[in-house]
Design a protein around this motif. Structure first.
Motif, PDB file in Angstrom:
ATOM      1  N   GLU A 200       0.845  -1.190   0.000  1.00  0.00           N
ATOM      2  CA  GLU A 200       0.000   0.000   0.000  1.00  0.00           C
ATOM      3  C   GLU A 200       0.883   1.244   0.000  1.00  0.00           C
ATOM      4  O   GLU A 200       1.988   1.245   0.542  1.00  0.00           O
ATOM      5  CB  GLU A 200      -0.903   0.014   1.233  1.00  0.00           C
ATOM      6  N   LEU A 201       0.415   2.299  -0.626  1.00  0.00           N
ATOM      7  CA  LEU A 201       1.127   3.571  -0.621  1.00  0.00           C
ATOM      8  C   LEU A 201       0.852   4.277   0.698  1.00  0.00           C
ATOM      9  O   LEU A 201      -0.289   4.663   0.988  1.00  0.00           O
ATOM     10  CB  LEU A 201       0.670   4.436  -1.798  1.00  0.00           C
ATOM     11  N   VAL A 202       1.876   4.430   1.504  1.00  0.00           N
ATOM     12  CA  VAL A 202       1.746   5.121   2.788  1.00  0.00           C
ATOM     13  C   VAL A 202       2.141   6.575   2.577  1.00  0.00           C
ATOM     14  O   VAL A 202       3.257   6.867   2.133  1.00  0.00           O
ATOM     15  CB  VAL A 202       2.638   4.473   3.863  1.00  0.00           C
ATOM     16  N   THR A 203       1.235   7.477   2.870  1.00  0.00           N
ATOM     17  CA  THR A 203       1.524   8.897   2.717  1.00  0.00           C
ATOM     18  C   THR A 203       1.909   9.496   4.063  1.00  0.00           C
ATOM     19  O   THR A 203       1.620   8.940   5.120  1.00  0.00           O
ATOM     20  CB  THR A 203       0.311   9.637   2.147  1.00  0.00           C
ATOM     21  N   GLY A 204       2.558  10.634   3.999  1.00  0.00           N
ATOM     22  CA  GLY A 204       3.022  11.298   5.207  1.00  0.00           C
ATOM     23  C   GLY A 204       4.509  11.540   5.137  1.00  0.00           C
ATOM     24  O   GLY A 204       5.227  10.940   4.317  1.00  0.00           O
ATOM     25  N   PRO A 205       5.044  12.410   5.986  1.00  0.00           N
ATOM     26  CA  PRO A 205       6.470  12.737   5.950  1.00  0.00           C
ATOM     27  C   PRO A 205       7.329  11.520   6.259  1.00  0.00           C
ATOM     28  O   PRO A 205       6.925  10.625   7.006  1.00  0.00           O
ATOM     29  CB  PRO A 205       6.621  13.815   7.027  1.00  0.00           C
ATOM     30  N   GLU A 206       8.538  11.497   5.658  1.00  0.00           N
ATOM     31  CA  GLU A 206       9.436  10.351   5.808  1.00  0.00           C
ATOM     32  C   GLU A 206      10.608  10.715   6.714  1.00  0.00           C
ATOM     33  O   GLU A 206      11.119  11.833   6.676  1.00  0.00           O
ATOM     34  CB  GLU A 206       9.961   9.889   4.444  1.00  0.00           C
ATOM     35  N   ILE A 227      13.618  14.091   2.374  1.00  0.00           N
ATOM     36  CA  ILE A 227      12.858  14.586   1.233  1.00  0.00           C
ATOM     37  C   ILE A 227      13.137  13.641   0.072  1.00  0.00           C
ATOM     38  O   ILE A 227      14.292  13.265  -0.161  1.00  0.00           O
ATOM     39  CB  ILE A 227      13.265  16.016   0.829  1.00  0.00           C
ATOM     40  N   THR A 228      12.092  13.245  -0.649  1.00  0.00           N
ATOM     41  CA  THR A 228      12.274  12.444  -1.861  1.00  0.00           C
ATOM     42  C   THR A 228      11.673  13.189  -3.053  1.00  0.00           C
ATOM     43  O   THR A 228      11.029  14.230  -2.894  1.00  0.00           O
ATOM     44  CB  THR A 228      11.608  11.057  -1.726  1.00  0.00           C
ATOM     45  N   ASN A 229      11.862  12.620  -4.230  1.00  0.00           N
ATOM     46  CA  ASN A 229      11.315  13.243  -5.437  1.00  0.00           C
ATOM     47  C   ASN A 229       9.933  12.708  -5.791  1.00  0.00           C
ATOM     48  O   ASN A 229       9.478  12.834  -6.924  1.00  0.00           O
ATOM     49  CB  ASN A 229      12.271  13.061  -6.614  1.00  0.00           C
ATOM     50  N   THR A 237      13.366   8.590  -4.809  1.00  0.00           N
ATOM     51  CA  THR A 237      14.781   8.860  -4.612  1.00  0.00           C
ATOM     52  C   THR A 237      14.967   9.947  -3.554  1.00  0.00           C
ATOM     53  O   THR A 237      14.335  11.008  -3.617  1.00  0.00           O
ATOM     54  CB  THR A 237      15.433   9.324  -5.930  1.00  0.00           C
ATOM     55  N   GLU A 238      15.847   9.684  -2.593  1.00  0.00           N
ATOM     56  CA  GLU A 238      16.095  10.658  -1.529  1.00  0.00           C
ATOM     57  C   GLU A 238      16.929  11.818  -2.065  1.00  0.00           C
ATOM     58  O   GLU A 238      17.988  11.613  -2.657  1.00  0.00           O
ATOM     59  CB  GLU A 238      16.802   9.981  -0.361  1.00  0.00           C
ATOM     60  N   ILE A 239      16.448  13.033  -1.848  1.00  0.00           N
ATOM     61  CA  ILE A 239      17.155  14.227  -2.331  1.00  0.00           C
ATOM     62  C   ILE A 239      17.485  15.193  -1.193  1.00  0.00           C
ATOM     63  O   ILE A 239      18.025  16.274  -1.447  1.00  0.00           O
ATOM     64  CB  ILE A 239      16.349  14.950  -3.421  1.00  0.00           C
ATOM     65  N   GLY A 240      17.192  14.803   0.056  1.00  0.00           N
ATOM     66  CA  GLY A 240      17.537  15.676   1.169  1.00  0.00           C
ATOM     67  C   GLY A 240      17.386  14.992   2.510  1.00  0.00           C
ATOM     68  O   GLY A 240      16.552  14.094   2.684  1.00  0.00           O
TER      69      GLY A 240
END
Length: 433
Positions: A200-206, A227-229, A237-240
């Motif tokens: 399942e797609l889990v939404t919310g901050p990572e 932060i991802t893209n 992909t993690e970008i921050g």
């Protein structure tokens, strides 16, 4: 006759790859600085000639490596066969895994030698995404796994969902799909022998939670925001990264509590862990957990935030010593620079010298600031070589330059970091048609 065992030099085995060794070179220098012999196992992705050149360069921190073995795979039996003479000739005091592929054999070897480590069971679960979902099901999303022979039956109970290969790293192959057609297309792109997870797609901050564990007791934890893209693509992909995360204490406490419960469920022994979570309506949902040092610049961020490098604490844990690692007094951020498609020819900035870590095999050594010092650019790094091809970010291997900034505790990580990111100039040439 005197027992020859008493003459064996003490040593520590580090299982890694060249990219992780370049990032965690303090592991090698700290081991050597304690009068121990650093012995290194690397996998097939490491350019052995390049690593050997670094070892032979007396100015390079990896020159302290006393022996290196390059193995074609991380299979436990192959690793053990390759270190049997080290076990005979050296007094092995510790085993450290700093690269994902060797988590399983490193955990098994430390346990077999009676040394501190995560434990063979915990290491095995941490290396296998399907096992994580089974063993830690109460902490993760809803999911189904499909073995290679059953992939044509793969379905999802709802869309959008996430499809990922169970055995890869660095977000490789992880993609969001919106319907059956996209699911079938995603499955066709994987290798025939790969087991696939549909979640399942889990939404919310990572976030990630880094933890130092000594004989089953968590002695230090830190929460890193990510932060991802995903907002601009189908990928993750993690970008921050920001360490520690600038969030309410209730959220960081919930993440640390969930991570501690997971480590207890795994019967985790000693070492560092790196677990990734989503916060869904304030509740942590486990994405995955790794029994190794974190990737990207997260260890550098914690150094800048706390004032102390974390690698000596990792060596302590491997040797059975309870480390003392401080709580942060500043924040630190890594942010990857956006790029357009083409060939990366140069990176420049007025804020800091640019380090081409892929070429140098060496991450810059940073120093921490006083707690109230203003924000500053601590490092700018490029993981690719000049001339590398840039395109859409599908996974971590395609990122260009990143900026590392440390800043006062109450400062805004986004605005303070953006000042230095905006000073980075990428020279990108069009690809030849």
């Amino acid at each position: 006759m005197m027992d020859r065992q008493t003459h064996r030099p003490p040593a520590v085995i580090v299982m890694s790859d060249l990219a992780a060794l370049a990032r965690q070179h303090r592991l090698i220098t700290d081991i050597a600085g304690r009068g121990l012999t650093p012995l290194v196992i690397v996998g097939p992705t490491t350019d052995l000639a390049r690593l050997t050149a670094h070892i032979e360069d007396p100015t390079h921190p990896l020159s302290r490596i006393a022996g290196v073995r390059r193995l074609p795979s991380p299979a436990v039996d192959g690793v053990w066969a390759s270190v049997q003479d080290w076990i005979t000739d050296f007094d092995i005091r510790g085993v450290i895994c700093s690269g994902e592929v060797f988590v399983d054999p490193a955990g098994a070897l430390s346990e077999a030698l009676g040394l501190p480590g995560p434990g063979a069971w915990a290491a095995r679960v941490c290396r296998d995404k399907v096992m994580q979902r089974v063993v830690l099901g109460d902490h993760g999303p809803s999911w189904r796994a499909f073995a290679p022979h059953a992939r044509d039956t793969a379905t999802s109970d709802g869309y959008p969902c996430v499809v990922k290969p169970a055995g890869r790293m660095f977000s490789s192959g992880v993609v969001k799909v919106s319907d059956d057609a996209e699911l079938r297309a995603a499955l066709a792109a994987y290798e025939p022998d790969e087991t696939i997870l549909v979640e399942e797609l889990v939404t919310g901050p990572e976030f990630s939670v880094e933890a130092l564990v000594h004989h089953g007791e968590v002695v230090w934890s830190g929460v890193t925001a990510k932060i991802t893209n995903e907002d601009s693509s189908r990928y993750f992909t993690e970008i921050g990264h920001t360490s520690p995360a600038k969030v309410p204490s209730s959220e960081s406490d919930a993440l640390i509590a969930a991570n501690t419960a997971i480590l207890k469920a795994l019967r985790f022994g000693s070492g560092i862990t790196h677990a990734e979570f989503r916060l869904r309506e304030g509740q942590p949902v486990l994405m995955e957990i790794a029994a190794r040092l974190p990737g990207d610049a997260i260890t550098m961020l914690w150094h800048l935030a706390t004032g102390q490098p974390i690698e000596p604490a990792i060596v302590d844990l491997a040797l059975g010593i309870a480390p003392r690692y401080p709580q942060p007094s500043r924040r630190a951020v890594q942010r990857f620079v956006d790029h357009r498609p083409g060939r990366l020819m140069d990176v420049r900035s007025a804020a800091q010298t640019v380090s081409w870590i892929g070429d140098d095999g060496y991450w810059p050594t940073v120093t921490s600031s006083e707690a109230d010092a203003p924000a500053r650019c601590a490092s700018i790094m490029v993981g690719l070589s000049r001339g590398a091809s840039l395109g859409t970010l599908h996974d971590s291997s395609g990122r260009s330059a990143s900026v590392v900034v440390d800043l006062p505790w109450e400062a805004d990580p986004v605005s303070e970091t953006r000042v230095f990111v905006d000073q980075v100039e990428l020279t990108i040439e069009a690809e030849a048609s």
